[in-house]
Design a protein around this motif. Structure first.
Motif, PDB file in Angstrom:
ATOM      1  N   GLY A  44      -7.719   2.510  -4.821  1.00 38.37           N
ATOM      2  CA  GLY A  44      -6.903   2.553  -3.565  1.00 38.37           C
ATOM      3  C   GLY A  44      -6.417   1.206  -3.206  1.00 38.37           C
ATOM      4  N   LEU A  45      -7.279   0.165  -3.447  1.00 41.43           N
ATOM      5  CA  LEU A  45      -6.944  -1.046  -3.171  1.00 41.43           C
ATOM      6  C   LEU A  45      -5.960  -1.723  -3.964  1.00 41.43           C
ATOM      7  N   ILE A 125      -7.271  -0.653   6.237  1.00 38.12           N
ATOM      8  CA  ILE A 125      -5.822  -0.731   6.291  1.00 38.12           C
ATOM      9  C   ILE A 125      -5.249  -0.717   4.885  1.00 38.12           C
ATOM     10  N   MET A 126      -5.815  -1.383   3.893  1.00 36.47           N
ATOM     11  CA  MET A 126      -5.591  -1.163   2.222  1.00 36.47           C
ATOM     12  C   MET A 126      -5.733   0.127   1.873  1.00 36.47           C
ATOM     13  N   ASN A 127      -6.911   0.706   2.416  1.00 40.68           N
ATOM     14  CA  ASN A 127      -7.098   2.367   2.175  1.00 40.68           C
ATOM     15  C   ASN A 127      -5.994   3.140   2.531  1.00 40.68           C
ATOM     16  N   GLY A 128      -5.600   2.942   3.961  1.00 38.98           N
ATOM     17  CA  GLY A 128      -4.433   3.670   4.444  1.00 38.98           C
ATOM     18  C   GLY A 128      -3.041   3.331   3.706  1.00 38.98           C
ATOM     19  N   THR A 129      -2.757   2.279   3.181  1.00 39.41           N
ATOM     20  CA  THR A 129      -1.712   1.863   2.233  1.00 39.41           C
ATOM     21  C   THR A 129      -1.647   2.870   1.201  1.00 39.41           C
ATOM     22  N   SER A 130      -2.893   2.839   0.491  1.00 36.63           N
ATOM     23  CA  SER A 130      -3.040   3.767  -0.886  1.00 36.63           C
ATOM     24  C   SER A 130      -2.951   5.322  -0.565  1.00 36.63           C
ATOM     25  N   ILE A 131      -3.277   5.670   0.730  1.00 31.23           N
ATOM     26  CA  ILE A 131      -3.273   7.069   1.018  1.00 31.23           C
ATOM     27  C   ILE A 131      -1.820   7.589   1.512  1.00 31.23           C
ATOM     28  N   LEU A 132      -1.019   6.856   2.140  1.00 30.33           N
ATOM     29  CA  LEU A 132       0.128   7.032   2.794  1.00 30.33           C
ATOM     30  C   LEU A 132       1.427   6.629   2.137  1.00 30.33           C
ATOM     31  N   GLY A 133       1.165   5.766   1.330  1.00 29.15           N
ATOM     32  CA  GLY A 133       2.080   5.372   0.080  1.00 29.15           C
ATOM     33  C   GLY A 133       3.185   4.347   0.631  1.00 29.15           C
ATOM     34  N   GLU A 134       2.736   3.869   1.809  1.00 33.47           N
ATOM     35  CA  GLU A 134       3.502   2.770   2.106  1.00 33.47           C
ATOM     36  C   GLU A 134       2.742   1.437   2.713  1.00 33.47           C
TER      37      GLU A 134
END
Length: 289
Positions: A44-45, A125-134
């Motif tokens: 994810g990171l 936040i980085m994990n959220g980036t990988s999950i949400l794709g933005e």
């Protein structure tokens, strides 16, 4: 090794990543969910890092309040579509809660704070980036505290304490706390609508004030009026300018017959104590200040 579907679902629920990524991670970790979570975090990171050059100009502002302190947090994403996503809303709400609980006064402090089950806030936040794709970015944080009084606030949006513009207000008073909260919220709503630049004339950037006066003087000079008349016109226009940008001088949005300073004075009757507006914070999504 055949994977248990329940383990795959659990892993997906805990990481937010796709079924195929979760299944593959479990297979590579011999069904060990903890090891699979660590592996997926690395993946994810890596995915998030590839998005670091994108522009995140949308997002949400979240607020948390207690009796004498408050915090506003701005988390950005790339599109309004993601800003309305439940996972994004949950993340920004959690960040505001952590910022309040830890009394964070800067973005860096919040980024380094602990995020339960993941690590740090920045890792979440980085994990959220990988999950949400933005690309997600924690851009701003406002903290306000009142030692002798209350902090009130307001965020303009469709969801409670979430929106695109927010304000915090510190009122110094020994009066009724619940009534002070009502007064503070009214002022915070005014701030969100009128967006003042300073609390009082002493807080206004003097270079900007001098520049504005120079412009006005140049404009009035062209009218070819006597010096005494010219001075009065300049003073009048500068008073009007201050009324537009200084909070205490602004006309109250709910009653333009009075200024904010008048509204505060009038509130002392219901609060049953002197009231002083000591500070405020305004946060506008995407603004540079």
């Amino acid at each position: 090794m055949k994977m248990n579907p329940d383990d795959i679902r659990e892993l997906r629920d805990r990481t937010g990543l796709g079924l195929s990524d979760c299944k593959k991670a479990l297979e590579e970790c011999n069904g060990d969910i903890k090891k699979a979570i660590d592996k997926l975090r690395v993946i994810g990171l890596a995915k998030a890092d590839k998005k670091c050059d994108r522009i995140a100009s949308d997002g949400l502002i979240a607020m948390r309040l207690a009796e004498n302190c408050g915090v506003l947090v701005e988390l950005n994403c790339e599109t309004d579509f993601v800003a309305r996503n439940e996972k994004f809303i949950e993340l920004v709400s959690n960040l505001a809660t952590i910022a309040y609980q830890e009394r964070c006064t800067s973005v860096d402090e919040l980024k380094n704070a602990k995020y339960e089950g993941i690590g740090t806030v920045q890792e979440a936040i980085m994990n959220g980036t990988s999950i949400l794709g933005e690309k997600l970015e924690l851009s701003k944080l406002c903290y306000l505290e009142a030692k002798d009084g209350i902090v009130a606030g307001y965020v303009h949006g469709d969801v409670h304490d979430l929106g695109k513009t927010g304000a915090l207000v510190a009122l110094q008073s020994s009066g009724d706390k619940s009534k002070l909260q009502e007064v503070g919220k009214q002022i915070a709503m005014h701030i969100v609508a009128m967006k003042p630049e300073a609390l009082s004339i002493d807080d206004l950037d003097q270079a900007k004030l001098n520049s504005e006066r120079s412009v006005v003087e140049e404009q009035v000079k062209r009218l070819n009026k006597p010096e005494e008349v010219t001075k009065k016109i300049v003073d009048g226009r500068m008073a009007k300018y201050c009324e537009e940008v200084i909070l205490l001088e602004q006309r109250f949005i709910k009653d333009d017959k009075i200024k904010i300073s008048d509204f505060i004075k009038l509130s002392e009757t219901s609060v049953n104590s002197p009231v002083k507006l000591s500070n405020y914070k305004l946060l506008v999504l995407g603004s540079k200040n």
